[in-house]
Design a protein around this motif. Structure first.
Motif, PDB file in Angstrom:
ATOM      1  N   VAL A  66      -7.535 -25.576  65.353  1.00  0.00           N
ATOM      2  CA  VAL A  66      -6.431 -25.840  65.878  1.00  0.00           C
ATOM      3  C   VAL A  66      -5.082 -25.697  64.957  1.00  0.00           C
ATOM      4  N   ARG A  67      -3.974 -25.390  65.730  1.00  0.00           N
ATOM      5  CA  ARG A  67      -2.828 -25.040  64.789  1.00  0.00           C
ATOM      6  C   ARG A  67      -1.552 -25.222  65.713  1.00  0.00           C
ATOM      7  N   ASP A  68      -0.511 -24.909  64.901  1.00  0.00           N
ATOM      8  CA  ASP A  68       0.906 -24.967  65.714  1.00  0.00           C
ATOM      9  C   ASP A  68       1.434 -23.604  65.664  1.00  0.00           C
ATOM     10  N   VAL A  69       2.088 -23.088  66.817  1.00  0.00           N
ATOM     11  CA  VAL A  69       2.905 -21.800  66.857  1.00  0.00           C
ATOM     12  C   VAL A  69       4.251 -22.095  67.273  1.00  0.00           C
ATOM     13  N   PRO A  70       5.270 -21.586  66.556  1.00  0.00           N
ATOM     14  CA  PRO A  70       6.464 -21.780  66.878  1.00  0.00           C
ATOM     15  C   PRO A  70       6.788 -20.970  68.411  1.00  0.00           C
ATOM     16  N   LEU A  71       7.640 -21.969  68.964  1.00  0.00           N
ATOM     17  CA  LEU A  71       8.182 -21.622  70.349  1.00  0.00           C
ATOM     18  C   LEU A  71       9.608 -20.846  70.364  1.00  0.00           C
ATOM     19  N   PRO A  72       9.683 -19.602  70.533  1.00  0.00           N
ATOM     20  CA  PRO A  72      10.767 -19.151  70.695  1.00  0.00           C
ATOM     21  C   PRO A  72      11.433 -19.504  71.956  1.00  0.00           C
ATOM     22  N   LYS A  73      12.984 -19.291  71.864  1.00  0.00           N
ATOM     23  CA  LYS A  73      13.463 -19.966  73.017  1.00  0.00           C
ATOM     24  C   LYS A  73      13.327 -19.191  74.312  1.00  0.00           C
ATOM     25  N   SER A  74      13.374 -17.845  74.202  1.00  0.00           N
ATOM     26  CA  SER A  74      13.307 -17.007  75.408  1.00  0.00           C
ATOM     27  C   SER A  74      11.829 -17.431  76.097  1.00  0.00           C
ATOM     28  N   VAL A  75      10.779 -17.700  75.424  1.00  0.00           N
ATOM     29  CA  VAL A  75       9.419 -18.170  76.003  1.00  0.00           C
ATOM     30  C   VAL A  75       9.528 -19.452  76.315  1.00  0.00           C
ATOM     31  N   TYR A 176       1.955  -9.054  69.949  1.00  0.00           N
ATOM     32  CA  TYR A 176       2.675 -10.403  69.220  1.00  0.00           C
ATOM     33  C   TYR A 176       2.506 -10.137  67.485  1.00  0.00           C
ATOM     34  N   ALA A 177       1.205  -9.848  67.352  1.00  0.00           N
ATOM     35  CA  ALA A 177       0.974  -9.740  65.932  1.00  0.00           C
ATOM     36  C   ALA A 177       1.775  -8.396  65.239  1.00  0.00           C
ATOM     37  N   SER A 178       1.577  -7.468  65.809  1.00  0.00           N
ATOM     38  CA  SER A 178       2.456  -6.262  65.344  1.00  0.00           C
ATOM     39  C   SER A 178       3.807  -6.385  65.366  1.00  0.00           C
ATOM     40  N   GLU A 179       4.546  -7.078  66.178  1.00  0.00           N
ATOM     41  CA  GLU A 179       5.690  -7.312  66.113  1.00  0.00           C
ATOM     42  C   GLU A 179       6.259  -8.316  65.242  1.00  0.00           C
ATOM     43  N   GLU A 180       5.435  -9.418  64.901  1.00  0.00           N
ATOM     44  CA  GLU A 180       5.619 -10.470  63.884  1.00  0.00           C
ATOM     45  C   GLU A 180       5.855  -9.559  62.453  1.00  0.00           C
ATOM     46  N   LEU A 181       4.819  -8.705  62.238  1.00  0.00           N
ATOM     47  CA  LEU A 181       4.647  -8.139  60.955  1.00  0.00           C
ATOM     48  C   LEU A 181       5.902  -7.094  60.799  1.00  0.00           C
ATOM     49  N   GLU A 182       6.254  -6.341  61.955  1.00  0.00           N
ATOM     50  CA  GLU A 182       7.171  -5.349  61.724  1.00  0.00           C
ATOM     51  C   GLU A 182       8.614  -6.099  61.684  1.00  0.00           C
ATOM     52  N   ALA A 183       8.740  -7.360  62.154  1.00  0.00           N
ATOM     53  CA  ALA A 183       9.932  -7.994  61.896  1.00  0.00           C
ATOM     54  C   ALA A 183      10.083  -8.746  60.461  1.00  0.00           C
ATOM     55  N   GLY A 184       8.963  -8.474  59.843  1.00  0.00           N
ATOM     56  CA  GLY A 184       8.945  -8.981  58.471  1.00  0.00           C
ATOM     57  C   GLY A 184       8.105 -10.315  57.930  1.00  0.00           C
ATOM     58  N   GLU A 185       7.732 -10.944  59.126  1.00  0.00           N
ATOM     59  CA  GLU A 185       7.086 -12.130  58.940  1.00  0.00           C
ATOM     60  C   GLU A 185       5.770 -11.900  58.156  1.00  0.00           C
ATOM     61  N   SER A 186       5.504 -12.859  57.265  1.00  0.00           N
ATOM     62  CA  SER A 186       4.771 -12.900  56.042  1.00  0.00           C
ATOM     63  C   SER A 186       3.123 -12.786  56.713  1.00  0.00           C
ATOM     64  N   VAL A 188       0.484 -14.424  55.634  1.00  0.00           N
ATOM     65  CA  VAL A 188       0.173 -15.742  55.487  1.00  0.00           C
ATOM     66  C   VAL A 188       0.388 -16.646  56.778  1.00  0.00           C
ATOM     67  N   SER A 189       1.727 -16.378  57.103  1.00  0.00           N
ATOM     68  CA  SER A 189       2.300 -17.475  58.048  1.00  0.00           C
ATOM     69  C   SER A 189       1.653 -16.826  59.534  1.00  0.00           C
ATOM     70  N   LEU A 190       1.430 -15.349  59.619  1.00  0.00           N
ATOM     71  CA  LEU A 190       1.051 -14.874  60.869  1.00  0.00           C
ATOM     72  C   LEU A 190      -0.431 -15.240  60.976  1.00  0.00           C
ATOM     73  N   ALA A 191      -1.296 -15.330  59.850  1.00  0.00           N
ATOM     74  CA  ALA A 191      -2.696 -15.651  59.904  1.00  0.00           C
ATOM     75  C   ALA A 191      -2.894 -16.990  60.462  1.00  0.00           C
ATOM     76  N   ARG A 192      -1.705 -18.170  59.971  1.00  0.00           N
ATOM     77  CA  ARG A 192      -1.685 -19.182  60.445  1.00  0.00           C
ATOM     78  C   ARG A 192      -1.542 -19.555  61.807  1.00  0.00           C
ATOM     79  N   ARG A 193      -0.530 -18.707  62.325  1.00  0.00           N
ATOM     80  CA  ARG A 193      -0.261 -18.911  63.756  1.00  0.00           C
ATOM     81  C   ARG A 193      -1.352 -18.334  64.489  1.00  0.00           C
ATOM     82  N   LEU A 194      -2.135 -17.364  64.199  1.00  0.00           N
ATOM     83  CA  LEU A 194      -3.029 -16.587  65.104  1.00  0.00           C
ATOM     84  C   LEU A 194      -4.494 -17.404  65.010  1.00  0.00           C
ATOM     85  N   GLY A 195      -4.532 -18.345  63.924  1.00  0.00           N
ATOM     86  CA  GLY A 195      -5.845 -19.181  63.917  1.00  0.00           C
ATOM     87  C   GLY A 195      -6.921 -18.422  62.898  1.00  0.00           C
TER      88      GLY A 195
END
Length: 226
Positions: A66-75, A176-186, A188-195
């Motif tokens: 189980v995990r928590d994922v940030p909710l973008p305002k647009s979504v 989602y993953a490629s956009e997050e990485l391209e935007a500079g997300e770490s 480690v954080s991305l792995a947590r969000r993806l599970g």
């Protein structure tokens, strides 16, 4: 967006859920209205709709993580609009395994649970992924010109879609993953969000989705010595 526009309106929000939250298909189909915390802008991922021997049940996410994922305002806005058009539907399914329990322990563990699913089919039931892929997703891909329309495949007149594994619902998660990485997300954080339990796996799997990998590092050195 072209694929989304080609889908029936009741299913379109699944594109934002997949591409905007990085959810797997089963997790998207199992997302409940009660899961979404609009105030804290977070979505706890606690279950999926899983198919076992052609029958559906609720279960923990893949790897039981189980995990928590940030909710973008647009979504969040898209989900709220969807809920105004299609009210969440309480759906009851067995937990983890739909087969009849053989012991009291099995009966307790598999007891049916009810969640108000964000997206359901026209019959107000949990969505069977095979139905969705064949009758919603692939027609939308064809409507958007991503794959060819149905073609007659043999003398029997049966009709099949062209192979399109790389264009499955999981492509939204890759996006989602490629956009997050391209935007500079770490990673480690991305792995947590993806599970993912191993950030190294995340980097190995998604690094090739970065067409401009290395550009930021070069720009940083230029900024120092310019």
């Amino acid at each position: 967006m072209a694929v989304r526009a080609a889908m029936p309106e009741r299913y379109r929000v699944l594109v934002e859920i997949g591409a905007g939250l990085g959810l797997r298909q089963g997790e998207a189909l199992g997302l409940s209205a009660e899961d979404i915390d609009f105030a804290k802008e977070v979505v706890p991922i606690r279950r999926q709709v899983k198919m076992v021997r052609t029958k559906l049940c609720f279960a923990l996410p893949k790897g039981r993580k189980v995990r928590d994922v940030p909710l973008p305002k647009s979504v969040a806005r898209t989900i709220q609009r969807h809920m105004e058009l299609f009210a969440p539907v309480p759906v009851t399914l067995p937990w983890d395994d739909p087969s009849p329990p053989e012991t009291p322990v099995d009966a307790k563990h598999r007891r049916p649970r009810t969640y108000s699913l964000l997206v359901t089919g026209r019959e107000r039931k949990a969505i069977n992924r095979n139905f969705f892929n064949s009758y919603v997703w692939k027609p939308a891909l064809a409507g958007a010109g991503v794959i060819a329309p149905l073609q007659e495949s043999d003398r029997s007149g049966s009709r099949v879609w062209e192979p399109s594994r790389e264009h499955g619902f999981h492509a939204l998660r890759h996006f989602y993953a490629s956009e997050e990485l391209e935007a500079g997300e770490s990673v480690v954080s991305l792995a947590r969000r993806l599970g993912h339990s191993d950030p190294g796996f995340t980097l190995r799997k998604y690094s090739h989705f970065l067409p401009r990998a290395g550009v930021r590092g070069t720009a940083a050195i230029d900024a120092i010595f310019a």
